[in-house]
Motif scaffolding. Sequence first.
Motif, mmCIF file in Angstrom:
data_model
loop_
_atom_site.group_PDB
_atom_site.id
_atom_site.type_symbol
_atom_site.label_atom_id
_atom_site.label_comp_id
_atom_site.label_asym_id
_atom_site.label_seq_id
_atom_site.Cartn_x
_atom_site.Cartn_y
_atom_site.Cartn_z
ATOM 1 N N ARG A 288 -44.233 25.084 -1.085
ATOM 2 C CA ARG A 288 -45.572 24.613 -0.722
ATOM 3 C C ARG A 288 -45.479 23.666 0.459
ATOM 4 N NH1 ARG A 288 -48.974 21.481 -5.211
ATOM 5 N NH2 ARG A 288 -47.784 19.669 -4.504
ATOM 6 N N ASP A 289 -46.192 23.990 1.527
ATOM 7 C CA ASP A 289 -46.263 23.101 2.678
ATOM 8 C C ASP A 289 -46.874 21.774 2.254
ATOM 9 O OD1 ASP A 289 -45.496 25.415 3.909
ATOM 10 O OD2 ASP A 289 -47.183 25.517 5.299
ATOM 11 N N GLY A 290 -46.540 20.730 3.013
ATOM 12 C CA GLY A 290 -47.136 19.450 2.700
ATOM 13 C C GLY A 290 -46.573 18.334 3.549
ATOM 14 N N ILE A 291 -46.679 17.139 3.007
ATOM 15 C CA ILE A 291 -46.227 15.928 3.681
ATOM 16 C C ILE A 291 -45.085 15.317 2.886
ATOM 17 C CG2 ILE A 291 -46.885 13.618 4.460
ATOM 18 C CD1 ILE A 291 -48.234 15.796 6.029
ATOM 19 N N ILE A 292 -44.081 14.813 3.596
ATOM 20 C CA ILE A 292 -42.961 14.155 2.929
ATOM 21 C C ILE A 292 -42.698 12.812 3.609
ATOM 22 C CG2 ILE A 292 -41.052 15.076 4.331
ATOM 23 C CD1 ILE A 292 -39.627 15.701 1.626
ATOM 24 N N ASP A 293 -42.196 11.860 2.828
ATOM 25 C CA ASP A 293 -41.948 10.521 3.346
ATOM 26 C C ASP A 293 -40.909 9.853 2.448
ATOM 27 O OD1 ASP A 293 -42.152 8.274 4.911
ATOM 28 O OD2 ASP A 293 -44.104 7.632 4.119
ATOM 29 N N ALA A 294 -40.239 8.855 2.975
ATOM 30 C CA ALA A 294 -39.269 8.103 2.178
ATOM 31 C C ALA A 294 -39.974 7.357 1.053
ATOM 32 C CB ALA A 294 -38.509 7.131 3.062
ATOM 33 N N ASP A 295 -39.204 7.060 0.003
ATOM 34 C CA ASP A 295 -39.650 6.273 -1.145
ATOM 35 C C ASP A 295 -40.564 7.039 -2.095
ATOM 36 O OD1 ASP A 295 -38.209 4.034 -0.213
ATOM 37 O OD2 ASP A 295 -39.884 3.478 1.092
ATOM 38 N N LEU A 296 -40.668 8.351 -1.934
ATOM 39 C CA LEU A 296 -41.466 9.137 -2.870
ATOM 40 C C LEU A 296 -40.655 9.457 -4.123
ATOM 41 C CD1 LEU A 296 -43.085 11.768 -0.467
ATOM 42 C CD2 LEU A 296 -44.203 9.776 -1.504
ATOM 43 N N PRO A 297 -41.318 9.614 -5.265
ATOM 44 C CA PRO A 297 -40.627 10.113 -6.457
ATOM 45 C C PRO A 297 -40.311 11.596 -6.296
ATOM 46 C CG PRO A 297 -42.971 9.925 -6.890
ATOM 47 C CD PRO A 297 -42.741 9.330 -5.522
ATOM 48 N N VAL A 298 -39.193 12.023 -6.896
ATOM 49 C CA VAL A 298 -38.765 13.418 -6.841
ATOM 50 C C VAL A 298 -38.827 13.984 -8.249
ATOM 51 C CG1 VAL A 298 -36.919 15.018 -6.231
ATOM 52 C CG2 VAL A 298 -37.228 12.906 -4.912
#
Length: 252
Positions: free
Chosen positions: A189-199
């Motif tokens: 799924r396309d989207g937005i990613i950034d540091a400090d996100l939960p996985v």
Amino acid sequence: MNIESIESTIQKNTADFNQTLPLHIANLTCVRAGKAMPFAREQMSAIDKAPIKAPVAVNFMGLTTDEQADRRHHGGPLKAVHQLPPATYEQINTEFGLKVRIGTLGENLTTKAVNDLPEMTEAMVCIGDVFQYGKDKINGEDSVQLRIVQPRRPCYKINDQIGQFTKVPNIASWVSKQGIAGWYFQVVRDGIIDADLPVYLIARPHPFATLEKLWQLSNSKEKFDAEVIEPWLNIECLEDSWKVVLAKKIKI
């Protein structure tokens, strides 16, 4: 290593993930991208990735700010995003007495385990695993979902990258034999990613198919019964070149 040893190792290592999904297993500590630049042997390379300090879009080809100089061997839908465990650097530095920093070997994503769960390494992740980086929405945009489809095959650029700073033996070959080169994702799924996100681990359709086991089977000089190999060949998302390698391991 015989198949009994492989199976016992995998059963031990996957036990911690036998939980209800989705499961918050890690936090994303860094997102990296690189630009193609002059490299060794009169080649271009984007192996040296720098941290991204703002959210970045991800589509079927990977991070929109990331580049690959050699599109024949890097990038594309089945190598869209690369993740490498920090443990790989620890192992390289210990084995060769080096101080190679995280980000040197071309990875896009770095994670840290949470909730006393094991780190995301080749011993823990499986072909077909789908991970979501972030909750459902990030600043109004979808969060990224990524599926593991193959390990990374180390190439000579790893040697040249580390060799810029010190004279070392064939580290790429050593990494391959250890099976610690990380893995490639296909974008679900396309989207937005950034540091400090939960996985979150949101799907594990093939819990037997750890990358550690795949490397062990691929690197083994032994042949195996068809019943050992055929389940791998039936994994639809496993990249075809790995199926070719495994098919040759079946006893005739």
